[in-house]
Design a protein around this motif. Structure first.
Motif, PDB file in Angstrom:
ATOM      1  N   GLY A   9       0.802  -1.217   0.000  1.00 28.46           N
ATOM      2  CA  GLY A   9       0.000   0.000   0.000  1.00 28.46           C
ATOM      3  C   GLY A   9       0.830   1.259   0.000  1.00 28.46           C
ATOM      4  O   GLY A   9       2.038   1.235   0.184  1.00 28.46           O
ATOM      5  N   LEU A  10       0.147   2.380  -0.220  1.00 30.84           N
ATOM      6  CA  LEU A  10       0.790   3.687  -0.223  1.00 30.84           C
ATOM      7  C   LEU A  10       0.535   4.366   1.119  1.00 30.84           C
ATOM      8  O   LEU A  10      -0.585   4.367   1.626  1.00 30.84           O
ATOM      9  N   HIS A  11       1.590   4.953   1.658  1.00 26.73           N
ATOM     10  CA  HIS A  11       1.541   5.670   2.931  1.00 26.73           C
ATOM     11  C   HIS A  11       1.932   7.116   2.647  1.00 26.73           C
ATOM     12  O   HIS A  11       3.054   7.381   2.223  1.00 26.73           O
ATOM     13  N   LYS A  12       1.001   8.058   2.836  1.00 26.04           N
ATOM     14  CA  LYS A  12       1.270   9.493   2.644  1.00 26.04           C
ATOM     15  C   LYS A  12       1.459  10.137   4.006  1.00 26.04           C
ATOM     16  O   LYS A  12       0.659   9.934   4.922  1.00 26.04           O
ATOM     17  N   LEU A  13       2.528  10.918   4.122  1.00 21.46           N
ATOM     18  CA  LEU A  13       2.832  11.669   5.338  1.00 21.46           C
ATOM     19  C   LEU A  13       3.039  13.120   4.935  1.00 21.46           C
ATOM     20  O   LEU A  13       3.931  13.405   4.129  1.00 21.46           O
ATOM     21  N   VAL A  14       2.206  14.013   5.456  1.00 22.47           N
ATOM     22  CA  VAL A  14       2.342  15.420   5.094  1.00 22.47           C
ATOM     23  C   VAL A  14       2.387  16.295   6.347  1.00 22.47           C
ATOM     24  O   VAL A  14       1.773  15.976   7.365  1.00 22.47           O
ATOM     25  N   LEU A  80       0.027  21.139  11.134  1.00 23.87           N
ATOM     26  CA  LEU A  80      -0.481  19.814  11.460  1.00 23.87           C
ATOM     27  C   LEU A  80       0.336  18.772  10.708  1.00 23.87           C
ATOM     28  O   LEU A  80       0.986  19.086   9.704  1.00 23.87           O
ATOM     29  N   THR A  81       0.308  17.572  11.224  1.00 27.35           N
ATOM     30  CA  THR A  81       0.854  16.433  10.485  1.00 27.35           C
ATOM     31  C   THR A  81      -0.292  15.474  10.233  1.00 27.35           C
ATOM     32  O   THR A  81      -1.168  15.284  11.092  1.00 27.35           O
ATOM     33  N   LEU A  82      -0.292  14.905   9.042  1.00 27.26           N
ATOM     34  CA  LEU A  82      -1.352  13.989   8.619  1.00 27.26           C
ATOM     35  C   LEU A  82      -0.715  12.744   8.039  1.00 27.26           C
ATOM     36  O   LEU A  82       0.260  12.818   7.293  1.00 27.26           O
ATOM     37  N   ASP A  83      -1.293  11.624   8.364  1.00 31.77           N
ATOM     38  CA  ASP A  83      -0.785  10.311   7.988  1.00 31.77           C
ATOM     39  C   ASP A  83      -1.961   9.523   7.407  1.00 31.77           C
ATOM     40  O   ASP A  83      -2.949   9.307   8.108  1.00 31.77           O
ATOM     41  N   VAL A  84      -1.887   9.160   6.135  1.00 27.74           N
ATOM     42  CA  VAL A  84      -2.944   8.375   5.484  1.00 27.74           C
ATOM     43  C   VAL A  84      -2.312   7.129   4.881  1.00 27.74           C
ATOM     44  O   VAL A  84      -1.398   7.232   4.062  1.00 27.74           O
ATOM     45  N   TYR A  85      -2.795   5.978   5.300  1.00 34.51           N
ATOM     46  CA  TYR A  85      -2.278   4.714   4.772  1.00 34.51           C
ATOM     47  C   TYR A  85      -3.433   3.753   4.533  1.00 34.51           C
ATOM     48  O   TYR A  85      -4.266   3.544   5.417  1.00 34.51           O
ATOM     49  N   LYS A  96      -6.904   6.279  -3.910  1.00 32.09           N
ATOM     50  CA  LYS A  96      -7.698   6.717  -2.760  1.00 32.09           C
ATOM     51  C   LYS A  96      -6.830   7.466  -1.757  1.00 32.09           C
ATOM     52  O   LYS A  96      -7.238   8.503  -1.227  1.00 32.09           O
ATOM     53  N   VAL A  97      -5.637   6.952  -1.495  1.00 27.27           N
ATOM     54  CA  VAL A  97      -4.730   7.620  -0.552  1.00 27.27           C
ATOM     55  C   VAL A  97      -4.415   9.031  -1.050  1.00 27.27           C
ATOM     56  O   VAL A  97      -4.472  10.001  -0.286  1.00 27.27           O
ATOM     57  N   LYS A  98      -4.101   9.154  -2.322  1.00 27.54           N
ATOM     58  CA  LYS A  98      -3.766  10.467  -2.884  1.00 27.54           C
ATOM     59  C   LYS A  98      -4.964  11.411  -2.869  1.00 27.54           C
ATOM     60  O   LYS A  98      -4.834  12.592  -2.524  1.00 27.54           O
ATOM     61  N   GLU A  99      -6.143  10.903  -3.213  1.00 29.60           N
ATOM     62  CA  GLU A  99      -7.337  11.753  -3.233  1.00 29.60           C
ATOM     63  C   GLU A  99      -7.782  12.153  -1.831  1.00 29.60           C
ATOM     64  O   GLU A  99      -8.186  13.293  -1.609  1.00 29.60           O
TER      65      GLU A  99
END
Length: 120
Positions: A9-14, A80-85, A96-99
């Motif tokens: 899967g893709l893990h986005k950290l911003v 803020l920090t956001l983590d979507v996986y 979906k992760v990117k959107e």
């Protein structure tokens, strides 16, 4: 030698800069927005943990059947920090992760300070 092309899967950290402090202190509005995203993208929520700090910042972890969404806010720094996986167990959830991440950036009307993608 057999190479497995499966990607978990893709893990986005911003890290985001947010000028509207009310969005950094309203855990209730974040949860409402997140519930709508979870429904829109047909994800399954299995639990939520919310902690509101004395300065009204918040930390929220939304556990999904597909994995998680986590946020930590710092209104005193407008960040803020956001983590979507999301895992790819039954389907590729990369888009979906990117959107979802983009939807949160729009929600916060944020400037991206750091943006990392980790293909697990």
């Amino acid at each position: 030698m057999v190479i497995n092309s499966y990607s978990p899967g893709l893990h986005k950290l911003v890290t985001l800069e947010v000028l509207q402090k009310e969005k950094l202190i309203s855990s209730e509005n974040f949860i409402i927005f997140s519930e709508n995203l979870i429904h829109q993208y047909n994800l399954e929520k299995v639990g939520v943990t919310i902690h509101n700090f004395d300065n009204n910042s918040f930390t929220i972890s939304i556990c999904l059947k597909e994995s998680h969404i986590c946020i930590h806010t710092w209104p005193e720094f407008n960040q803020l920090t956001l983590d979507v996986y999301l895992c790819n167990y039954l389907q590729d959830n990369t888009y979906k992760v990117k959107e979802i991440t983009a939807a949160y950036i729009d929600y916060f009307e944020a400037k991206i300070l750091k943006d990392f993608e980790i293909n697990r």
